[in-house]
Design an enzyme around this catalytic site. Sequence first.
Site, PDB file in Angstrom:
ATOM      1  N   ASP A  48       0.740  -1.351   0.009  1.00 44.65           N
ATOM      2  CA  ASP A  48       0.082  -0.015  -0.079  1.00 44.65           C
ATOM      3  C   ASP A  48       0.980   1.189  -0.005  1.00 44.65           C
ATOM      4  O   ASP A  48       0.588   2.264  -0.528  1.00 44.65           O
ATOM      5  CB  ASP A  48      -0.978  -0.233   1.216  1.00 44.65           C
ATOM      6  CG  ASP A  48      -1.940   1.249   1.281  1.00 44.65           C
ATOM      7  OD1 ASP A  48      -2.194   1.788   0.242  1.00 44.65           O
ATOM      8  OD2 ASP A  48      -2.448   1.510   2.186  1.00 44.65           O
ATOM      9  N   ASP A  51       2.796   1.583  -3.672  1.00 39.27           N
ATOM     10  CA  ASP A  51       2.090   2.259  -4.991  1.00 39.27           C
ATOM     11  C   ASP A  51       2.115   3.578  -5.008  1.00 39.27           C
ATOM     12  O   ASP A  51       1.918   4.256  -5.935  1.00 39.27           O
ATOM     13  CB  ASP A  51       0.659   1.303  -5.129  1.00 39.27           C
ATOM     14  CG  ASP A  51      -0.324   1.606  -3.875  1.00 39.27           C
ATOM     15  OD1 ASP A  51      -0.025   2.554  -3.096  1.00 39.27           O
ATOM     16  OD2 ASP A  51      -1.394   1.026  -3.862  1.00 39.27           O
ATOM     17  N   GLY A  52       1.722   4.228  -3.883  1.00 36.34           N
ATOM     18  CA  GLY A  52       1.653   5.572  -3.624  1.00 36.34           C
ATOM     19  C   GLY A  52       3.082   6.270  -4.195  1.00 36.34           C
ATOM     20  O   GLY A  52       3.015   7.334  -4.884  1.00 36.34           O
ATOM     21  N   ARG A  56       3.664   8.813  -7.569  1.00 31.79           N
ATOM     22  CA  ARG A  56       4.306  10.155  -7.753  1.00 31.79           C
ATOM     23  C   ARG A  56       5.542   9.910  -8.338  1.00 31.79           C
ATOM     24  O   ARG A  56       5.784  10.844  -9.144  1.00 31.79           O
ATOM     25  CB  ARG A  56       4.458  10.400  -6.224  1.00 31.79           C
ATOM     26  CG  ARG A  56       3.315  10.878  -5.280  1.00 31.79           C
ATOM     27  CD  ARG A  56       3.766  11.385  -3.887  1.00 31.79           C
ATOM     28  NE  ARG A  56       4.181  10.195  -3.274  1.00 31.79           N
ATOM     29  CZ  ARG A  56       3.654   9.533  -2.417  1.00 31.79           C
ATOM     30  NH1 ARG A  56       2.358   9.446  -2.430  1.00 31.79           N
ATOM     31  NH2 ARG A  56       4.231   8.480  -1.382  1.00 31.79           N
ATOM     32  N   ASP A  69      -7.179   1.787  -4.573  1.00 31.57           N
ATOM     33  CA  ASP A  69      -6.492   1.893  -3.287  1.00 31.57           C
ATOM     34  C   ASP A  69      -7.205   1.891  -2.040  1.00 31.57           C
ATOM     35  O   ASP A  69      -7.170   1.203  -0.963  1.00 31.57           O
ATOM     36  CB  ASP A  69      -5.544   3.013  -3.314  1.00 31.57           C
ATOM     37  CG  ASP A  69      -4.778   3.082  -1.926  1.00 31.57           C
ATOM     38  OD1 ASP A  69      -3.766   2.332  -1.864  1.00 31.57           O
ATOM     39  OD2 ASP A  69      -4.882   4.160  -1.435  1.00 31.57           O
ATOM     40  N   ASP A  73      -7.999  -1.237   0.730  1.00 28.45           N
ATOM     41  CA  ASP A  73      -7.741  -1.139   2.289  1.00 28.45           C
ATOM     42  C   ASP A  73      -8.999  -1.332   2.887  1.00 28.45           C
ATOM     43  O   ASP A  73      -8.945  -1.974   3.768  1.00 28.45           O
ATOM     44  CB  ASP A  73      -7.258   0.144   2.481  1.00 28.45           C
ATOM     45  CG  ASP A  73      -5.930   0.681   1.926  1.00 28.45           C
ATOM     46  OD1 ASP A  73      -5.363  -0.008   1.887  1.00 28.45           O
ATOM     47  OD2 ASP A  73      -5.807   1.899   1.702  1.00 28.45           O
TER      48      ASP A  73
END
Length: 312
Positions: A48, A51-52, A56, A69, A73
């Site tokens: 998790d 992937d963020g 970016r 996402d 979650d």
Amino acid sequence: MAGGDNVFLFVPNVIGYIRIALAAASFYLMPTQPGPAAACYGLSGLLDAVDGHAARALGQGSRLGAMLDMLTDRLSSMGLLLNLALLYPAAAPLFQLSMALDVASHWLHMHCTTLEGGRSHKAVGGAAHPVLQLYYRSRALLFLLCAGNEGFYGCLYLVHFGEGPPGEPGCGHGRGGPGAKLGVCTAPYWSMGRLDRPVHSGLWGVYTGLDRSIVVYGGSRPVHSGLWGVYIGLDRSIVVYGGSTLVCGGLRGSLTLPFAPCSGAGGPGLFRAGLWLGAPLAALKGALNLVQLLGAARRLAAIDRAERAKGR
């Protein structure tokens, strides 16, 4: 559609698909294989954060990825809580309430953020509660609370099957399989091991349960059960049941019981320690979910009032 414009194949979204597969595998394994289940669930949670960063770094942020996402979650947490409700039926209403609050607060918040022009539920505007603005804009705080919340429920799942390393102080008995040898557990030492049959005690004593599944039977009726309870044996017919986990201790003297080897380390097991550390973070995360739900409802009502004012 050009290859670079295929949102479904964006790297962060592919990571999201892997997270879904790992979460599904963990749900399949949870009833019978806690170790592999925890590994799959934990890896899904760690991805998790990946992937963020990928979104970016590669400039591949998308509305699809943000929704994927958020839903992953929520559904992952829901699957874990459903399993906890089966393992701890007495606490099932609390797990159900936690699930409802988590899903409702995030869905309503995501809907409001979209109506306000945001691309993600983490893109909070000035209309959001100041606490939520701090929560979503501070990546360190966001990670701490989310990891603490998941860690708490994960440890609650694992502690049902055992304390985890390190366990309680050793009892000085030999190595062997479950129920294979007789050992002596002398106060104030404790033993935790795996059993294939109930433990019968022939002594008056005080028994402290470290697992809420422990029930002390006197004759044919249960005397007491609970979490961190104190059990007093009043006759020689007492039978101590702990599912497959034995926790034994004598107020004075010693107990001669069939049990599996101790871990030989001091203090509570790793899973129980994680449970204690994660509890305040999970409570704070639940409070934030409530703030988020109420704040999103207030923002949605403000949007309704603005739209009605325009129509007059």
